[in-house]
Design a protein around this motif. Structure first.
Motif, short mmCIF file in Angstrom:
data_model
loop_
_atom_site.label_atom_id
_atom_site.label_comp_id
_atom_site.label_asym_id
_atom_site.label_seq_id
_atom_site.Cartn_x
_atom_site.Cartn_y
_atom_site.Cartn_z
N GLU A 6 0.91 -1.15 -0.02
CA GLU A 6 0.04 0.03 -0.30
C GLU A 6 0.98 1.26 0.03
O GLU A 6 1.91 1.22 0.40
CB GLU A 6 -0.87 -0.05 1.08
CG GLU A 6 -1.81 -1.13 1.43
CD GLU A 6 -1.30 -2.30 2.09
OE1 GLU A 6 -1.88 -3.15 2.66
OE2 GLU A 6 0.00 -2.52 2.20
N CYS A 22 -2.88 0.19 -3.73
CA CYS A 22 -2.77 -1.19 -3.36
C CYS A 22 -2.09 -1.75 -4.61
O CYS A 22 -2.82 -2.13 -5.53
CB CYS A 22 -3.83 -1.90 -2.91
SG CYS A 22 -3.65 -3.59 -2.45
N VAL A 34 -10.13 -7.57 -4.12
CA VAL A 34 -9.45 -6.88 -3.33
C VAL A 34 -10.37 -6.11 -2.24
O VAL A 34 -11.23 -5.60 -2.72
CB VAL A 34 -8.55 -6.01 -3.97
CG1 VAL A 34 -7.76 -5.17 -3.20
CG2 VAL A 34 -7.75 -6.66 -4.91
N TRP A 36 -10.47 -3.33 1.06
CA TRP A 36 -9.61 -2.51 1.96
C TRP A 36 -10.09 -2.40 3.50
O TRP A 36 -11.43 -2.67 3.60
CB TRP A 36 -9.90 -1.01 1.49
CG TRP A 36 -8.95 -0.45 0.18
CD1 TRP A 36 -9.32 -0.69 -0.97
CD2 TRP A 36 -7.62 -0.07 0.22
NE1 TRP A 36 -8.21 -0.35 -1.86
CE2 TRP A 36 -7.22 0.10 -1.09
CE3 TRP A 36 -6.69 0.05 1.42
CZ2 TRP A 36 -6.06 0.53 -1.34
CZ3 TRP A 36 -5.56 0.51 1.09
CH2 TRP A 36 -4.98 0.73 -0.22
N CYS A 50 -14.68 -3.31 -1.05
CA CYS A 50 -13.87 -4.15 -1.64
C CYS A 50 -14.45 -3.96 -3.05
O CYS A 50 -15.39 -3.29 -3.61
CB CYS A 50 -14.50 -5.52 -1.36
SG CYS A 50 -16.43 -5.99 -1.30
N VAL A 70 -13.71 3.06 -4.24
CA VAL A 70 -12.39 2.20 -4.68
C VAL A 70 -12.66 1.96 -6.26
O VAL A 70 -13.75 1.65 -6.80
CB VAL A 70 -12.74 0.82 -3.98
CG1 VAL A 70 -14.22 0.00 -4.21
CG2 VAL A 70 -11.67 -0.28 -4.22
N CYS A 96 -4.92 -3.19 2.59
CA CYS A 96 -5.55 -3.84 1.38
C CYS A 96 -5.33 -5.42 1.48
O CYS A 96 -4.26 -5.94 2.21
CB CYS A 96 -5.18 -3.42 -0.09
SG CYS A 96 -3.47 -3.67 -0.56
#
Length: 126
Positions: A6, A22, A34, A36, A50, A70, A96
């Motif tokens: 990150e 990330c 992915v 967070w 996510c 995101v 992440c």
């Protein structure tokens, strides 16, 4: 072996914004989902958001909707978390996590993630 790194954290004044990144290290590392997460001082880690590669769908916890965004940059193999209107309570270590698994809706729970970065510190203070 660390696969996620990150960056983008720092000291920000209330009301400011940040974009955290990330990155997956190594060309062969690619996470389909992915998430967070954030851990504030003295508190447990909490889920934030996510994103799924399959359809680009995203999910957020209620308290950050509208301020957190995101997104994925597949060309750079990164997932970004944009935070607007930062508040002192946003202070924490942002991490992440990734998994190669796919889901109908990306999961916010950390139990579904396999690899974790070490995090980047965000401090919101005047």
């Amino acid at each position: 072996q660390l696969h996620l790194v990150e960056s983008g954290g720092g000291l920000v004044q209330p009301g400011g914004s940040l974009t955290l990144s990330c990155a997956a290290s190594g060309l062969t590392v690619h996470y389909r989902t992915v998430g967070w997460f954030r851990q504030a001082p003295g508190k447990e880690r909490e889920r934030l958001s996510c994103i799924s590669e399959t359809d680009g769908s995203t999910a957020y916890i209620k308290s950050v909707r509208g301020r957190f965004t995101v997104s994925r940059d597949n060309a750079k193999n990164t997932v970004n978390l944009r935070i607007e209107n930062l508040k002192p309570e946003d202070t924490g270590n942002y991490t992440c996590a990734g998994t190669d698994r796919t889901f109908r809706t990306c999961p916010l729970s950390e139990v579904w993630y396999d690899d974790w970065g070490q995090g980047t510190q965000v401090t919101v203070s005047s």
